[in-house]
Each structure stands twice: as C-alpha cells, then as structure tokens.
Design a protein around this motif. Structure first.
Motif, short mmCIF file in Angstrom:
data_model
loop_
_atom_site.label_atom_id
_atom_site.label_comp_id
_atom_site.label_asym_id
_atom_site.label_seq_id
_atom_site.Cartn_x
_atom_site.Cartn_y
_atom_site.Cartn_z
N VAL A 78 -10.40 22.49 -5.28
CA VAL A 78 -11.20 21.27 -5.40
C VAL A 78 -12.60 21.65 -5.86
CG1 VAL A 78 -12.16 19.29 -4.16
CG2 VAL A 78 -9.85 20.09 -3.62
N VAL A 79 -13.10 20.95 -6.88
CA VAL A 79 -14.42 21.22 -7.44
C VAL A 79 -15.26 19.95 -7.32
CG1 VAL A 79 -15.72 22.00 -9.45
CG2 VAL A 79 -13.38 22.81 -9.09
N ASP A 80 -16.48 20.05 -6.76
CA ASP A 80 -17.33 18.86 -6.63
C ASP A 80 -18.39 18.85 -7.73
OD1 ASP A 80 -19.56 20.38 -5.84
OD2 ASP A 80 -19.19 20.08 -3.71
N GLU A 81 -19.26 17.85 -7.70
CA GLU A 81 -20.23 17.66 -8.79
C GLU A 81 -21.28 18.75 -8.85
OE1 GLU A 81 -23.17 14.55 -6.37
OE2 GLU A 81 -22.10 13.89 -8.18
N THR B 31 -19.38 23.40 -6.75
CA THR B 31 -18.80 24.10 -5.60
C THR B 31 -17.28 24.05 -5.71
OG1 THR B 31 -20.68 23.69 -4.14
CG2 THR B 31 -18.55 24.06 -3.09
N ARG B 32 -16.65 25.21 -5.52
CA ARG B 32 -15.20 25.32 -5.62
C ARG B 32 -14.64 25.75 -4.25
NH1 ARG B 32 -12.90 26.60 -10.49
NH2 ARG B 32 -11.65 28.24 -9.49
N VAL B 33 -13.66 24.99 -3.76
CA VAL B 33 -12.97 25.37 -2.54
C VAL B 33 -11.48 25.49 -2.87
CG1 VAL B 33 -12.62 24.91 -0.10
CG2 VAL B 33 -14.66 24.02 -1.24
N TRP C 75 -8.48 29.32 2.96
CA TRP C 75 -9.45 28.69 2.06
C TRP C 75 -10.55 29.68 1.67
CZ3 TRP C 75 -14.28 28.72 4.20
CH2 TRP C 75 -14.36 28.76 5.61
N GLU C 76 -11.06 29.46 0.47
CA GLU C 76 -12.16 30.27 -0.05
C GLU C 76 -13.22 29.32 -0.59
OE1 GLU C 76 -13.04 33.81 -3.32
OE2 GLU C 76 -10.98 33.21 -2.84
N TYR C 77 -14.44 29.47 -0.08
CA TYR C 77 -15.55 28.58 -0.43
C TYR C 77 -16.51 29.31 -1.34
CZ TYR C 77 -19.05 24.90 0.32
OH TYR C 77 -19.93 23.87 0.15
N ALA C 78 -16.70 28.78 -2.55
CA ALA C 78 -17.63 29.36 -3.53
C ALA C 78 -18.67 28.31 -3.87
CB ALA C 78 -16.88 29.81 -4.78
N PRO C 79 -19.89 28.40 -3.32
CA PRO C 79 -20.90 27.35 -3.52
C PRO C 79 -21.38 27.28 -4.97
CG PRO C 79 -21.85 29.23 -2.38
CD PRO C 79 -20.39 29.48 -2.45
N GLY C 80 -21.66 26.05 -5.40
CA GLY C 80 -22.22 25.84 -6.73
C GLY C 80 -23.72 25.72 -6.67
N ALA D 198 -23.12 29.11 2.59
CA ALA D 198 -22.79 30.47 2.19
C ALA D 198 -21.33 30.57 1.75
CB ALA D 198 -23.05 31.44 3.34
N ALA D 199 -21.06 31.46 0.83
CA ALA D 199 -19.69 31.73 0.43
C ALA D 199 -18.91 32.27 1.63
CB ALA D 199 -19.66 32.74 -0.72
N ASP D 200 -17.62 31.92 1.71
CA ASP D 200 -16.82 32.36 2.85
C ASP D 200 -15.34 32.24 2.50
OD1 ASP D 200 -16.21 33.28 5.36
OD2 ASP D 200 -17.12 31.61 6.46
N ALA D 201 -14.52 32.90 3.27
CA ALA D 201 -13.06 32.80 3.11
C ALA D 201 -12.43 33.02 4.47
CB ALA D 201 -12.56 33.82 2.10
N ARG D 202 -11.57 32.10 4.89
CA ARG D 202 -10.96 32.16 6.22
C ARG D 202 -9.56 31.55 6.17
NH1 ARG D 202 -14.82 34.40 10.23
NH2 ARG D 202 -16.84 34.15 9.19
#
Length: 279
Positions: A41-44, A47-49, A60-65, A71-75
């Motif tokens: 999922v990509v928001d405006e 940011t990609r999750v 899940w893996e969180y990559a901030p835009g 903060a970036a994270d993966a859990r």
C-alpha cells in the motif's frame, strides 16, 4: 432487594475487559483468501507498507516517504482477515512490539484502493479521548485504480440502526453528525447505559462504510466496516481496542454484528447536520 444501578455514575461502568466475554459470538470466520499474498500500500506521501499474509499472521515492512516522521521498521504480528464483499477485505492486527497501537486495514482488490486506520492508546485529557485514530487512504501497488477512493462521508447521518452482537448483547446507534453519534445498550451487561461519542465515517464502496468511534468514558475506540446495502440485513466486522481494567495494558479483540435499520430522520435543509459548519 434488587441492587439499584446509578446509570449516571460513570465510575461504575464496565471496563472494556468486562464487555468481552461472549461479545464476539457473531464474529465471522476469518478468511484465508490472502494467505501467501503480498500486498503493498502506497499513500500520498510515498510511504510504502508491504504486507505478506500467512495463516493468522502478517509480516509487514514500513518504508516512510517524504514528510513521514515514522521510522522504518519490519515486524510480524498476529492478524485476522475478514471478507466483507467480493475482493474486499478487512484486516486487523495489534502490534506486539508496541501494544498501544493497533492497525485496521481495508483492502479493495477490485478497485485498487486501501484505507489504513491506526488506533493509538494514550491518556485522555480535556477535549481528547484516550484512543486517537489516524486515517490514511492509499493505493494498492500493481492494481489499476478504478472507482472513487475511500473518503469521509455523511451518508449514515439520520439513521438509527439496531446492532446484535450475540444472543445477549444488543445496542442501537443513532448517527447524528459528521462528528457525533449516540449509542444505547438494549441488552447485555451495559443495558440502560447510553452516551454520545466521537465518530468518523468513510465510504469504501457504495453502501459499504468504515465506521469508527472513540469513547470518552471508557478509554477505548473501535473500527468497524459495515455493509448497509440491505437495510434489513446489515453486516459488520470490527475491533475494540483500549485500556484494560487495571489501566496497565491494552485490551484488543475482534467481533462482528448483524444489524437492521430501525428508522431514518430527514432534517430540513436549513437544519441538516451534514452541512459544513460555518464560522
């Protein structure tokens, strides 16, 4: 002699833990349709999750835009997925590493749209409920978007709906305005209790809405998705999230309900609560 309940004494109201036993009797069977699938999922903000679902879990893996301070994270967290409609799913997970946060994720695989709702448990203060909710619409990568994106809606205003959660638990909701709704317990341990609390409503598909609320007396909030297309057979899936009785941790549980429209109030245009506020 029957003990008298002082309904107005909110100190005697049940904590969230006290509501849980049996409240989930109408919960749908979790779906495994997303098992083995990865959905990004990509928001405006960019940011990609990325979510990978697998038999009751989501990695899940969180990559901030740009402009996203998270903060970036993966859990990996336990996760329940419910099928709301054809290619429309509601996923719910509670962060184990950060138990004061829970995520509700709506995935429209037909239209390529998504809506993430992050519920955060904190401390109540004047004008601020203990649970706060952040709504983040996005697009699903790799699926061409079609139809309207999720957006706030006023379409529930004026409706009065009966919700039955189990053979013992029943409530009615009266949707008052874009900001407020009133609930009343008709059956169950909270019978006779009622209050008016904050709400947010987002349209997902025609007749299908996310309805979220934040209570001020009990430190809790809820995110539900409901199919209102048949007013005599409304179906919802949701979560309750908030402080436990001791106030030292969080309570998180999913549920379902069957509903029906009881009545609809139609306001004259000049007094319509759906009209934007004028300052």
């Amino acid at each position: 002699m029957t003990e008298q309940i002082t309904l107005s004494d909110t100190r005697t109201w049940l904590p969230l833990d006290g509501l849980a036993p049996g409240f989930d009797a109408s919960k749908a069977e979790p779906s495994h349709a997303l098992d083995g699938r990865t959905i990004t999922v990509v928001d405006e903000r960019g940011t990609r999750v990325t979510h990978t679902f697998d038999d009751g879990k989501v990695a899940w893996e969180y990559a901030p835009g740009a402009g996203d301070s998270t903060a970036a994270d993966a859990r990996t967290d336990p996760c329940e997925v419910f099928e709301v409609d054809d290619e429309l799913f509601y996923a719910q997970f509670h962060h184990q590493h950060h138990p004061t946060e829970a995520v509700s994720l709506v995935l429209d695989l037909r239209g390529g749209h998504a809506l993430s709702i992050v519920s955060v448990l904190g401390e109540a203060s004047p004008g601020r409920t203990a649970v706060q909710q952040v709504f983040v619409p996005g697009r699903i990568e790799g699926i061409e978007q079609s139809g309207p994106a999720p957006a706030p809606t006023t379409e529930l205003i004026g409706r009065r709906v009966l919700w039955v959660y189990s053979s013992e638990h029943a409530y009615e909701h009266v949707y008052l305005s874009p900001h407020w709704y009133t609930w009343q317990c008709l059956a169950g341990p909270e019978r006779g209790l009622a209050d008016t609390d904050e709400n947010s409503v987002w349209r997902i598909r025609p007749g299908i809405c996310v309805f979220a609320w934040r209570e001020k007396v009990i430190p809790c909030g809820s995110v539900t998705i409901a199919d209102h297309r048949d007013a005599t057979a409304i179906r919802s899936h949701g979560v309750l999230f908030g402080a436990d009785e001791a106030g030292a941790g969080a309570t998180h549980f999913t549920f379902g309900a069957h509903g029906r429209l009881i009545s609809t109030t139609v306001h004259p245009d000049a007094y319509d609560p759906a009209r934007p506020l004028e300052r």
